[in-house]
Design an enzyme around this catalytic site. Structure first.
Site, PDB file in Angstrom:
ATOM      1  CD  GLU A   1       8.282  13.789  12.232  1.00  0.00           C
ATOM      2  OE1 GLU A   1       9.229  13.381  11.553  1.00  0.00           O
ATOM      3  OE2 GLU A   1       7.295  13.095  12.514  1.00  0.00           O
TER       4      GLU A   1
ATOM      5  CE  LYS B   1      -2.608   2.752   3.146  1.00  0.00           C
ATOM      6  NZ  LYS B   1      -2.202   3.885   2.399  1.00  0.00           N
TER       7      LYS B   1
ATOM      8  CB  CYS C   1      11.787  10.572   8.912  1.00  0.00           C
ATOM      9  SG  CYS C   1      12.501   9.380   7.817  1.00  0.00           S
TER      10      CYS C   1
ATOM     11  CD  GLU D   1      12.529   1.758   9.334  1.00  0.00           C
ATOM     12  OE1 GLU D   1      13.090   2.771   8.906  1.00  0.00           O
ATOM     13  OE2 GLU D   1      12.701   0.621   8.888  1.00  0.00           O
TER      14      GLU D   1
END
Ligand SMILES: Cc1cc2nc3c(=O)[nH]c(=O)nc-3n(C[C@H](O)[C@H](O)[C@H](O)COP(=O)(O)OP(=O)(O)OC[C@H]3O[C@@H](n4cnc5c(N)ncnc54)[C@H](O)[C@@H]3O)c2cc1C
Length: 1016
Positions: free
Chosen positions: A894, A683, A798, A764
């Site tokens: 973040e 996906k 990231c 992750e």
């Protein structure tokens, strides 16, 4: 008629005899410098430490800092000169202020041996002295490491000032030779283009030229008015084509087409230098006005070799010194044969190279006054004197500037003077015989082809390879080390720029297509689609993919489950080869895939290419890894029994990938699952679903069997959540946000009725990555790397820098340069080459980041925000907040955009505490030149990937296995040696091999896979 070689020898012997009449050691400044150089040449480790110490010294503020560094760099020195160094350290401890000053003074003295003056007025004193010795000059303004356009403006202004001062101060100076003086103006200035534009991108020569031209024009006009000569120096290979194109473009322009007093440099160590020189000569003939070429071997050999090795590029420089020497001679001949259009300057201290030019010019009957020899200030003094005595034209290259900006130049000279390969060392330090010094380099090469020439630098063995890496591996060597990465595309090469442009325009014609789901090898359109749009241009649909719902998810699980029963027994070699075929297809379609990423996720060229390279690497690396772990391995040698440890796949893997590395991450998780024998439901993120469709297409072409891989784009909250909870899904490989990751982690822990396996989650998530800049950091590097880490790909990695932690000691210095650097980065549509900051992925991201900027404005101080971003597209201006405190939201959450929070701290203790004081532990960086502080950072910074003195983004498969811990992830490492184990369950099979008391004497270390029925 005598042979050229004997004429060369005659000239060479004459020069060497004259040199010997005025003996001077290699290092004309006796004492401290001479001793250190002698020590350096005896011991490579000492040399390394010394040059590093010299590099940091000018930036140290106090005596005690100097002494601390001295101790850190040299405390471990052993060997014959240890007492000398340790005595210095002891003295330094007793009287730091004295030792610090003495050291600074001595090293400044060393540097000033190569730097002719601190400013334009200061240098004139040196030039006068040289004039008395009949030596001319070209002056070079030090300061090549500019990081912002403010700094380039300052450099350009200093250049103008230098020209004016030199013109005034040298009025009335005549030509030292008195013949052909019209070819050689007295005032001669050398310019480095990298000091005039901070954003030169090798991929975009047109942009560089557009920015460099207005900076250069005032200097050129002034020089012409004042009768001066302007030379463009040549720097690293990445800047070569820009320099050549700029030169040709400006001097073909009607304003300058009849100006002869312009020159450029050709570096003979470059493999393509002959082509460039031919091209320049042709250009010169078409232009019809004389110009000059300074022929050199080249000053960046180590840099080019390292860079090529890191990026798996064909090395642009020759790998053997005699090749550069022989090419220098070939180019010398070419230059002299075209003397009617080009004035030659030979930039060398090598008596053989010089004598060859002299002998060949004699052969052609060219008068000595029509070309010149150029040598560096502070080097080869006796050679200059000898050449003047022989009636040749000599010019000295005189760098001007302060010690700090001059450091990289100074270190290059130290390297050159102590290089094993260098002529100066051979002549002046090792006293080689005349015969050896004057030997024909081609003769040496002939010998080397017979295997005789010793290789002095093992760096080259890796970098000189021209072929694609072989990926050979052995069971005995560490896996990471045997893997050679796929190359990055070198956009400095015009053919690669052309390929990318062509791919972009072709891709544009294919935008808007529809892509089906793929379940069990069947293409399915569901009647519902997800549109993927170009973030640079709202209205543009990149493609539409069929949207899967619950029903399709069920079909996909069934297909994957059924396929698993066969795929799990496919030999690992077959599965590894599937990945290798996929890598080859990606390599073939490389530019097309990069172009798609530019449109679909707004990746700048090099970032898109990096993503494709990473995807290729994942395929090849995991194929290699599978071969290493695929065979059952004996656990212990025990008489009469054998136990083999091996792995089974887990089952059906559900792969959920983000959009920010649209091919690499999706491909990495998918291929890891496939190669280990799992079947996959893939996906992609909705924003990058077309890239996902491409990956499906590629793996199908590579031969993945129906059902083994199923492509299922759809809504994460509906179809995704359904599959996460599904009893027939055995493994979930997820990369994405913390919020979703934690939800998956939790859901996967709930065992469903009928579930076979405990679900494994490879998870992750994000980061709140920090870089600490130490008080002694090299700011030229730190500013460039921090700016890139924060704003490269719009901060949507990231790994991106989000918190910059500065010691109060250097806070002002860093901030001043950082804000100017942020103001200089290129923001724009990434279809243009050389863009650093493009659009953020979509409207939701755009609004969320803007909200954070509002929060930042209320919590902290807006230190900088860019104003000139494109109106069309989701462009967020690069933004920097200062006065940020660790507890503020912008320091904790973040943001995933081009926003940096700067935190000021007292000292390194506090810096590390702040860096670690976050929920995340993904990447971190530390800039420092203190060996002790570097050791401490390595030990104490909490992050899965800690980077020292480099950017904190850009992990390379196999080299920097990537992934974090704490709330950044479950501790897995994509691209690491143990990654595949996450996708496997270990198993041990034990057999009693004793029969009636006898057993085989030896059991093999490895055996074939346990496969039944055995493949034919
Ligand atoms: C006036 C002047 C201006 C200069 N301007 C520039 C410039 O604009 N740009 C620039 O790049 N350089 C420039 N240089 C050249 C550079 O700085 C070095 O001084 C020069 O390369 C040293 O060569 P040499 O002939 O004096 O010495 P040599 O000792 O004969 O040659 C040393 C050179 O050989 C090459 N070399 C060393 N090891 C190897 C190897 N294993 N394989 C292949 N080649 C090897 C390297 O280029 C090295 O510098 C300039 C030099 C001078 C004198």
């Amino acid at each position: 008629m005598r042979s050229l070689q004997s004429e060369i020898e005659q000239h060479g012997r004459r020069i060497l005899r004259l040199v010997d009449q005025h003996p001077e050691s290699l290092f004309s400044k006796a004492g401290f410098y001479q001793r250190l150089m002698a020590l350096s040449m005896r011991d490579e480790q000492f040399k390394l430490q010394l040059f590093r110490f010299v590099d940091v010294l000018p930036s140290l503020q106090t005596s005690s800092e100097i002494v601390e560094h001295l101790e850190e760099y040299f405390a471990d020195v052993r060997d014959g000169f240890a007492p000398f160094v340790h005595a210095g350290i002891r003295l330094a401890r007793i009287a730091p202020w004295l030792s610090g000053r003495v050291l600074h003074w001595n090293v400044s003295g060393m540097a000033h041996q190569f730097i002719a003056g601190k400013d334009s007025h200061d240098v004139v004193k040196t030039l006068r002295k040289r004039r008395a010795q009949k030596i001319g000059f070209t002056v070079d303004l030090l300061g090549e490491a500019v990081v912002s356009e403010t700094e380039t403006d300052e450099y350009a202004a200093r250049g103008l000032d230098l020209l004016e001062t030199l013109a005034q101060e040298t009025q009335g100076w005549g030509d030292p030779i008195g013949r052909n003086s019209d070819l050689f103006p007295v005032v001669n200035v050398s310019i480095k283009i990298s000091a005039l534009y901070s954003q030169i991108s090798p991929a975009d020569p047109a942009d560089a030229i557009a920015h460099l031209t207005p900076k250069l024009l005032p200097i050129l006009r002034h020089a012409r008015e004042r009768g001066a000569f302007i030379n463009l120096d040549m720097e690293s290979y990445a800047h070569k084509n820009v320099t050549l194109e700029l030169f040709k473009k400006i001097f073909t322009d009607t304003e300058f087409e009849d100006w002869p007093h312009v020159g450029i440099v050709i570096q003979a160590y470059l493999r393509d230098s002959e082509i460039d020189l031919h091209d320049l000569i042709e250009w010169g003939r078409a232009r019809g006005t004389r110009f000059a070429v300074r022929l050199v071997k080249g000053a960046y050999w180590d840099h080019e070799t390292i860079k090529a090795g890191q990026n798996a590029w064909n090395c642009p420089v020759y790998s053997q010194k005699p090749e550069s020497d022989a090419n220098f001679e070939a180019l010398t001949r070419l230059l002299l044969e075209n003397e009617s259009i080009v004035t030659a300057a030979f930039g060398s201290h090598n008596v053989r190279s010089i004598a060859h030019a002299q002998a060949f010019a004699d052969d052609l009957g060219i008068d000595r006054s029509r070309f010149e020899f150029q040598l560096l200030y502070g080097m080869g003094g006796p050679i200059k004197r000898a050449l003047v005595e022989m009636g040749y034209r000599v010019r000295e290259y005189c760098p001007v500037g302060e010690l700090l900006p001059g450091m990289s130049y100074f270190v290059r000279r130290l390297l050159e003077n102590t290089s094993n390969e260098g002529f100066l060392r051979a002549k002046f330090a090792e006293n080689l015989s005349e015969d050896e010094l004057l030997r024909d380099p081609r003769e040496l090469l002939r010998k080397s082809r017979n295997g005789v020439l010793p290789r002095s630098n093992n760096l080259t063995t890796h970098a000189m390879k021209d072929s694609h890496p072989s990926h050979s591996c052995s069971l005995d060597t560490p896996p990471g080390d045997t893997y050679e990465n796929a190359p990055l595309t070198n956009f400095a090469q015009p053919e690669n720029q052309d390929k990318m442009r062509k791919a972009l325009s072709e891709m544009r014609t294919r935008l808007g297509k529809e892509y089906p789901l793929v379940i069990n090898g069947e293409k399915i359109f569901t009647g519902k689609t997800i549109a993927s749009i170009n973030p640079s241009s709202h209205g543009e649909v990149v493609g539409a993919v069929a949207e899967a719902g619950i029903a399709e998810a069920e079909q996909a699980v069934k297909a994957a489950r059924d396929a698993f029963e066969k795929w799990r027994w496919a030999p690992f070699e077959q599965r590894a080869q599937l990945l290798e075929r996929a890598a080859a297809i990606m390599d073939r379609r490389r530019f097309e895939l990069s172009a798609l990423e530019v449109f679909e996720v707004g990746k700048p060229w090099a970032e898109a290419d990096g993503d494709i390279r990473e995807a290729i690497d994942f395929c090849l690396f995991y194929a290699q890894q599978m071969r290493l772990i695929g065979r059952p391995r004996l656990t212990q040698h025990v008489p009469g029994e054998e136990s083999y440890y091996h792995y089974w796949p887990r089952g059906v893997a559900f792969v959920i990938a983000p959009w920010n590395f649209p091919l690499a991450i999706l491909c990495g998780m998918t291929t890891a699952a496939l190669v280990t024998g799992n079947t996959v439901i893939m996906k992609p993120a909705e924003q990058s679903a077309v890239c996902g469709a491409m990956l499906m297409e590629i793996l199908e072409e590579a031969g993945v069997p129906p059902g083994v891989l199923n492509y299922l784009p759809g809504k994460g909250s509906v179809m995704g959540a359904h599959l996460v909870d599904h009893r027939d899904v055995d493994l979930i490989a997820f990369t994405g946000s913390r919020e979703v990751g934690l939800r998956i982690w939790q859901s996967a822990g709930i065992t469903q009725p009928g579930q076979r396996e405990l679900k494994r989650v490879v998870c992750e998530m994000g980061g709140k990555n920090a870089i600490i800049v130490d008080a002694d950091a090299d700011l030229d590097e730190a500013i460039v790397d921090c700016t890139y880490s924060a704003f490269g790909y719009q901060g949507q990695k990231c790994s991106a820098l989000s918190r910059l932690i500065l010691l109060e000691e250097n806070y002002d210095r860093v901030m001043e340069r950082l804000l100017k650097a942020a103001a200089s980065v290129r923001v724009g549509n990434p279809e243009e080459p050389g863009i650093t900051v493009g659009p953020v992925i979509d409207e939701a991201a755009y609004n969320r980041i803007l909200d954070y900027i509002q929060i930042g404005k209320s919590e902290a101080t807006l230190a900088y925000q860019r104003e000139d971003v494109p109106a069309k597209g989701f462009f967020i201006p690069p933004t920097i907040f200062s006065d940020v405190k660790p507890n503020m939201r912008i320091a904790r959450e973040e943001i995933f955009g081009p926003v940096v929070s700067v935190l000021k701290v007292r000292d390194l203790d506090e810096a590390i505490a702040v860096a670690n004081g976050t929920d995340y532990a993904l990447t971190a960086g530390f800039f420092s030149r203190s060996p002790a502080n570097i050791e401490r950072a390595k030990a104490q910074i909490e992050a899965g990937n800690v980077y020292i003195n480099r950017s904190c983004t850009g992990a390379v498969v196999g080299r920097h296995p990537f992934g974090g811990f704490k709330m950044s992830g479950g501790g897995t490492k994509a691209g690491g040696a143990d990654y595949l184990l996450q996708f496997l369950v270990p198993r041990v099979v034990t057999e009693n091999i004793t029969r009636h008391g006898f057993a085989p004497e030896q059991t093999p270390e490895y055996r074939d896979e346990f496969l039944w029925p055995k493949p034919k």
